[in-house]
Design a protein around this motif. Structure first.
Motif, PDB file in Angstrom:
ATOM      1  N   ARG A 108       6.579  -4.647   6.261  1.00  0.00           N
ATOM      2  CA  ARG A 108       5.759  -4.504   5.066  1.00  0.00           C
ATOM      3  C   ARG A 108       6.465  -3.640   4.031  1.00  0.00           C
ATOM      4  N   ARG A 109       6.107  -3.838   2.786  1.00  0.00           N
ATOM      5  CA  ARG A 109       6.691  -3.078   1.670  1.00  0.00           C
ATOM      6  C   ARG A 109       5.689  -1.999   1.289  1.00  0.00           C
ATOM      7  N   MET A 110       5.873  -0.787   1.874  1.00  0.00           N
ATOM      8  CA  MET A 110       4.917   0.300   1.680  1.00  0.00           C
ATOM      9  C   MET A 110       5.641   1.553   1.214  1.00  0.00           C
ATOM     10  N   LEU A 111       4.885   2.441   0.589  1.00  0.00           N
ATOM     11  CA  LEU A 111       5.376   3.766   0.207  1.00  0.00           C
ATOM     12  C   LEU A 111       4.635   4.797   1.038  1.00  0.00           C
ATOM     13  N   VAL A 112       5.389   5.678   1.691  1.00  0.00           N
ATOM     14  CA  VAL A 112       4.799   6.733   2.512  1.00  0.00           C
ATOM     15  C   VAL A 112       5.210   8.074   1.915  1.00  0.00           C
ATOM     16  N   LEU A 113       4.229   8.883   1.493  1.00  0.00           N
ATOM     17  CA  LEU A 113       4.496  10.205   0.927  1.00  0.00           C
ATOM     18  C   LEU A 113       4.125  11.273   1.948  1.00  0.00           C
ATOM     19  N   LEU A 114       5.093  12.064   2.347  1.00  0.00           N
ATOM     20  CA  LEU A 114       4.883  13.145   3.302  1.00  0.00           C
ATOM     21  C   LEU A 114       5.107  14.456   2.562  1.00  0.00           C
ATOM     22  N   ASP A 115       4.041  15.109   2.181  1.00  0.00           N
ATOM     23  CA  ASP A 115       4.090  16.258   1.277  1.00  0.00           C
ATOM     24  C   ASP A 115       4.082  17.571   2.053  1.00  0.00           C
ATOM     25  N   ASP A 116       5.009  18.477   1.683  1.00  0.00           N
ATOM     26  CA  ASP A 116       5.057  19.832   2.246  1.00  0.00           C
ATOM     27  C   ASP A 116       5.394  19.810   3.736  1.00  0.00           C
ATOM     28  N   ALA A 117       6.511  19.192   4.061  1.00  0.00           N
ATOM     29  CA  ALA A 117       6.947  19.125   5.460  1.00  0.00           C
ATOM     30  C   ALA A 117       7.606  20.437   5.870  1.00  0.00           C
ATOM     31  N   ARG A 118       7.419  20.775   7.138  1.00  0.00           N
ATOM     32  CA  ARG A 118       8.006  21.996   7.672  1.00  0.00           C
ATOM     33  C   ARG A 118       9.398  21.754   8.255  1.00  0.00           C
ATOM     34  N   SER A 119       9.540  20.626   8.954  1.00  0.00           N
ATOM     35  CA  SER A 119      10.788  20.383   9.673  1.00  0.00           C
ATOM     36  C   SER A 119      11.017  18.882   9.809  1.00  0.00           C
ATOM     37  N   ALA A 120      12.239  18.534  10.178  1.00  0.00           N
ATOM     38  CA  ALA A 120      12.559  17.130  10.418  1.00  0.00           C
ATOM     39  C   ALA A 120      11.768  16.591  11.597  1.00  0.00           C
ATOM     40  N   GLY A 178       0.776  -1.223   0.000  1.00  0.00           N
ATOM     41  CA  GLY A 178       0.000   0.000   0.000  1.00  0.00           C
ATOM     42  C   GLY A 178       0.807   1.273   0.000  1.00  0.00           C
ATOM     43  N   VAL A 179       0.081   2.396  -0.175  1.00  0.00           N
ATOM     44  CA  VAL A 179       0.680   3.735  -0.229  1.00  0.00           C
ATOM     45  C   VAL A 179      -0.073   4.635   0.731  1.00  0.00           C
ATOM     46  N   LEU A 180       0.662   5.258   1.655  1.00  0.00           N
ATOM     47  CA  LEU A 180       0.099   6.258   2.557  1.00  0.00           C
ATOM     48  C   LEU A 180       0.507   7.651   2.081  1.00  0.00           C
ATOM     49  N   TYR A 181      -0.416   8.606   2.195  1.00  0.00           N
ATOM     50  CA  TYR A 181      -0.121   9.984   1.762  1.00  0.00           C
ATOM     51  C   TYR A 181      -0.683  10.952   2.787  1.00  0.00           C
ATOM     52  N   ALA A 182       0.102  11.999   3.075  1.00  0.00           N
ATOM     53  CA  ALA A 182      -0.392  13.069   3.949  1.00  0.00           C
ATOM     54  C   ALA A 182       0.182  14.396   3.495  1.00  0.00           C
ATOM     55  N   ALA A 183      -0.680  15.412   3.438  1.00  0.00           N
ATOM     56  CA  ALA A 183      -0.241  16.791   3.205  1.00  0.00           C
ATOM     57  C   ALA A 183       0.041  17.409   4.570  1.00  0.00           C
ATOM     58  N   LEU A 184       1.299  17.710   4.861  1.00  0.00           N
ATOM     59  CA  LEU A 184       1.692  18.132   6.194  1.00  0.00           C
ATOM     60  C   LEU A 184       1.449  19.614   6.467  1.00  0.00           C
ATOM     61  N   GLN A 185       1.070  20.381   5.406  1.00  0.00           N
ATOM     62  CA  GLN A 185       0.735  21.806   5.561  1.00  0.00           C
ATOM     63  C   GLN A 185       1.879  22.617   6.159  1.00  0.00           C
ATOM     64  N   GLY A 186       3.115  22.200   5.845  1.00  0.00           N
ATOM     65  CA  GLY A 186       4.263  22.897   6.414  1.00  0.00           C
ATOM     66  C   GLY A 186       4.354  24.347   5.994  1.00  0.00           C
TER      67      GLY A 186
END
Length: 917
Positions: free
Chosen positions: A372-384, A318-326
């Protein structure tokens, strides 16, 4: 594998072997380089990545040289093997190791794991045992600590897990109990291994011990993490409790929920083929954390979402996605706890079972995706810090993060791979416009793309405007954006905060106050680029602080480090910063910033010019800025390099100061910068500088400035042999100088004499020049006497009087030596060599030429050495000594390629004539 040829071991001490014989390679740096190439065998490893891996963020100045030397050493060792099956090739931007993967233990272990998945339990167990036997200790031993490959440890765990599963299927319960019990005792949080041990205990008839083991693990997870064991272990416990676990049931848990959360992608993605290939390569290699960074509007999200849709097949879980609003203009950045809730729900956790505490959510999230073999997309991150709790454990999953910041802390803590996204190539930029607005005039489309700075956001806005408003022609839009004052307004989106200006504003408003203040002051200066010293002067901060702040701004992608200590904003960012400075700094503050920029350039230019030529004018501006606030300008080469790099800024500051009415400052800066163009003459840029300076001197009504700028214009006429109007400039300068100091008068006479020489009026020229010589003898001014005598020699030479020319040139050379001025001495020696060549005295000509070459080599005057070797080659041709002449031409061509490339082709043609004889 005992056959001959190169083998590489990474699963323990890093070693190079020839068959079974270990080959000494050298210290940790060489072993680290070998490991980096072997880990990515068959692929190009960029040199910058090698340097980062070997030295982290503090490489030595000689890092590239060290790596190149180590590559040469490894190549030699590989060539000396009896069976040379390996080769290291130079492939831009780095190096590539060519070697069969099964000759590298790590790749062989991975291949055995893949093969075992297709075999029966008995065969799989043997293959996996063979794979585990490849480990000979901690991976990558003996390399620098900064070289890390956590995927190798994860690979070992995956192989052990698969081998234990095969042995469970084979009923080897007693052996497994002996093997696994100490592992679980040492780490009761290792739930997967605990599950395997519970199965072995249960099938060995020790059901009570299996249940006791679960209670031990449960206490450990509750005590350490505050949560119960994961769903898989809880399910296993339930089945052991109910005594319904089949003897040969697979130890692999049933497939969990496979989420697919990607938002829609663009229908096409233009100009990002290299970046897509890079992401594909990382996914195939198993890199676990990736950062795609870049300035606002450069298309980070569009790239990774488009790629993720294409690559989703590689991630069956699977693929997880989140817009982090950084960097969202309307919303604050999302908290990690909220993002974890979103992911847990996507992974099938019922809403009422999502833990309250953030650390519990982290533990549950990691338990659910471990292995598990997954893809995680973290979009528009503000900081580490916002990202770290969301990173999956282990190396099977891949996380791609986008951010306007480089998030370099993740490279340190998680060995993240970083790609800074640049703007599009021109052709790709035009295709973005045409995708929205359709095909149009080729030249106008390219002009529009250029005005958009090839920035994808700007290109899409321009294309959308053309598509939505047929009354606007392409030419209209090019005209509007062609005005820098209206360009950003033309790239706004009505009724939304999605325009280019708004995107940049979010980045700027998120900066700490000190950084924002420095960037604002940079916006008030009309410079295309900057460096630590200019920034320090403008912002009134120490140079080291300026360097740190510039690098921090580059990490935020508001500027880019185009070369070492050279920083420039994107063109649209530059316009945004200028607008911002005009609205947020009052006129007095902007004037003060411009004043500091002018003083910096005056001081640096005056300091630099004194390393290039003798200075004859009375200006002394070096003290306007403390010496330690200036860049290194201690040699001719440093001075020349500084002028070459800073020239566009210098002209821009001159224009701004002239527009602000700072006429006295303008002519002084123009005069001290003039020296650079004497040494490196380019007519258009030189005449622009001098005309601006002369206009400023006249506007300031300063005779000193008018005199010296007229002398500067005479120098242009003399350099390019432009006789028209030069006599008027020289005579006017002489008239002004008569009212000034004696030195200005002597220089004016020298220039008038030189102009008369240019016009062929040799007798008048000699008269003026000898007047200047006599005046210098009276004042004792050796520098000007040497210049006057040198010009006398040139006049006599043109008049056809070589004997008199030689007399004057010898007198000039004597002064050069008395002053200890080797840079002028080599010129005088070259002139004497040419004069003697002209009269056929080849022996004397060769003597002067060789003396000059020796001096130029000793003092590293590379430009003059090239000219001198041409003179020497011509003398040798005259002596019919063709082989030595060819050698001098060869050396001269090599020097011209570096120092004087514009004339190298003409020199090659001249040298080829010798080869024809």
């Amino acid at each position: 594998m005992a056959d001959g040829g190169a083998r590489v071991e990474l699963l323990g001490p890093v070693r190079l072997l020839d068959g079974s014989r270990a080959v000494p390679v050298g210290g940790p740096g060489v072993r680290g380089l070998l490991a980096l190439l072997a880990l990515r065998v068959g692929k190009v490893v960029p040199l910058e990545e090698i340097i980062d891996a070997l030295w982290g963020h503090d490489p030595p100045a000689t890092a590239r040289t060290i790596v190149q030397g180590n590559v040469s050493q490894l190549r030699r060792l590989l060539r000396e093997m009896a069976d040379p099956v390996a080769e290291i090739s130079t492939r831009p931007p780095g190096y590539q190791l060519s070697l069969a993967p099964d000759r590298i233990d790590a790749h062989r272990a991975r291949a055995l794991l893949d093969q075992a998945a297709l075999e029966s339990p008995e065969s799989a167990s043997k293959l996996l045992a063979e794979a585990l036997a490849l480990w000979q200790g901690p991976t990558l031993s003996g390399v620098p600590d900064s070289v890390r490959a956590p995927e190798l440890d994860e690979l070992r765990r995956a192989i052990r897990y698969a081998r234990v599963n095969a042995d469970l299927d084979l009923g080897r319960y007693d052996e497994l109990i002996v093997e696994l019990s100490p592992i679980v005792r040492a780490d009761p949080l290792a739930e997967r291994i605990a599950g395997q041990l519970m199965r072995a205990l249960y099938h060995a008839g020790r059901r009570g011990e299996a249940l006791k083991l679960y209670r031990t693990v449960s206490r450990a997870t509750l005590g350490s993490l505050g949560v119960e064991p994961g769903a898989d272990l809880r399910s296993l416990h339930e089945r052991v409790l109910n005594d319904d676990l089949a003897a040969h049931e697979s130890a692999v848990p049933e497939q969990a929920v496979a989420p697919s959360q990607l938002p829609p992608a663009l229908p096409t993605l233009a100009g990002r083929e290299a970046e897509v290939e890079w992401l594909d390569g990382l996914a195939e290699r198993g890199d676990s954390t990736v950062i795609v960074s870049g300035t606002a509007g450069v298309g980070k999200s569009a790239l990774v979402i488009w790629w993720a849709h294409r690559a989703a097949r590689l991630f069956p879980d699977g693929v997880l996605y989140a817009a982090l609003q950084g960097f969202d203009p309307h919303q604050p950045p999302l908290e990690p706890g909220d993002l974890l809730s979103q992911f847990l729900l996507g992974l099938g956790v019922p809403a009422d079972e999502v833990p309250e505490q953030v650390h519990e959510r982290v533990a549950l999230y990691r338990s659910l995706i471990a292995g598990r073999r997954m893809l995680v997309l973290l979009d528009d991150a503000r900081s580490a810090e916002q990202v770290r709790p969301l990173l999956p454990p282990g190396a099977r999953s891949m996380t791609v993060v986008t951010s306007r910041s480089r998030l370099e802390a993740l490279a340190v803590s998680h060995a993240a791979k970083l790609r800074v996204l640049g703007t599009l190539a021109p052709a790709a930029a035009v295709s973005v416009i045409e995708e929205l607005a359709g095909p149009a005039d080729f030249d106008l489309n390219h002009a529009l793309a250029r005005l958009c700075g090839y920035l994808p956001l700007a290109l899409r806005i321009a294309g959308a405007r053309l598509a939505a408003s047929p009354q606007w022609t392409l030419m209209d839009l090019v005209g509007e954006l062609g005005n820098e004052r209206t360009r950003l307004a033309g790239l706004d989106v009505t009724g939304a905060d999605d325009g280019v200006r708004a995107a940049f504003d979010v980045s700027f408003r998120g900066l700490p106050d000190g950084l924002a203040r420095t960037l604002l002051r940079l916006g008030a200066v009309p410079a295309r680029h900057t460096g630590p010293h200019l920034t320090a002067a403008i912002a009134e901060i120490p140079v080291e602080q300026a360097r740190r702040e510039l690098r921090t701004l580059a990490a935020h992608n508001l500027i880019a480090e185009t070369s070492r200590d050279a920083f420039a904003p994107h063109d649209l960012v530059r316009l945004y910063l200028r607008e911002l400075a005009e609205t947020e700094l009052d006129p007095a503050e902007r004037a003060a910033v411009l004043d500091r920029a002018v003083r910096y350039h005056q001081a640096a230019s005056d300091t630099a010019r004194r390393k290039m030529l003798r200075i004859v004018d009375p200006l002394d501006l070096a003290g306007l800025v403390p010496p330690d606030a200036l860049p290194p300008l201690g040699t001719f080469a440093q001075a020349q390099d500084w002028f070459a790099a800073e020239w566009p800024n210098l002209l821009a500051v001159l224009d701004a100061a002239h527009a602000d009415g700072r006429y006295a400052d303008v002519w002084r800066l123009a005069r001290v910068a003039h020296t650079y163009r004497v040494v490196c003459p380019l007519y258009e840029e030189w005449i622009r500088l001098v005309e601006l300076g002369l206009a400023a001197a006249e506007a300031a009504d300063e005779p000193l400035g008018q005199c010296w700028m007229l002398i500067s214009r005479c120098a242009i006429a003399l350099t390019f042999e432009l006789s028209q109007a030069s006599i008027a400039d020289a005579e006017r300068a002489l008239g002004l100088a008569a009212q000034l100091d004696g030195r200005s008068l002597i220089v004016a006479k020298i220039h008038l004499g030189s102009v008369l020489t240019l016009l062929g009026r040799y007798s008048e020229a000699i008269e003026r020049l000898l007047e200047a010589v006599a005046e210098t003898e009276r004042t004792g001014d050796l520098e000007l006497r040497g210049q006057a005598l040198n010009n006398c020699a040139e006049t006599e030479k043109r008049a056809g009087r070589p004997a008199e020319a030689i007399t004057h040139q010898l007198a000039s050379l004597e002064i050069d030596r008395e002053l200890g001025d080797d840079s002028y001495a080599v010129v005088s020696l070259n002139n004497l060599a040419e004069l003697h060549l002209g009269i056929g005295d080849l022996e004397a000509a060769e003597r002067y030429a060789r003396e000059a070459v020796t001096l130029a080599v000793a003092r590293q005057f590379d430009l003059q050495e090239g000219i001198l070797r041409v003179t020497l080659a011509r003398i040798l041709r005259g002596q019919e000594r063709m082989e030595p002449a060819r050698e001098q031409y060869r050396r001269a061509v090599a020097l011209y390629e570096r120092m004087n490339p514009r004339q190298v082709e003409d020199l090659r043609k001249e040298a080829a004539e010798v080869g024809d004889r």
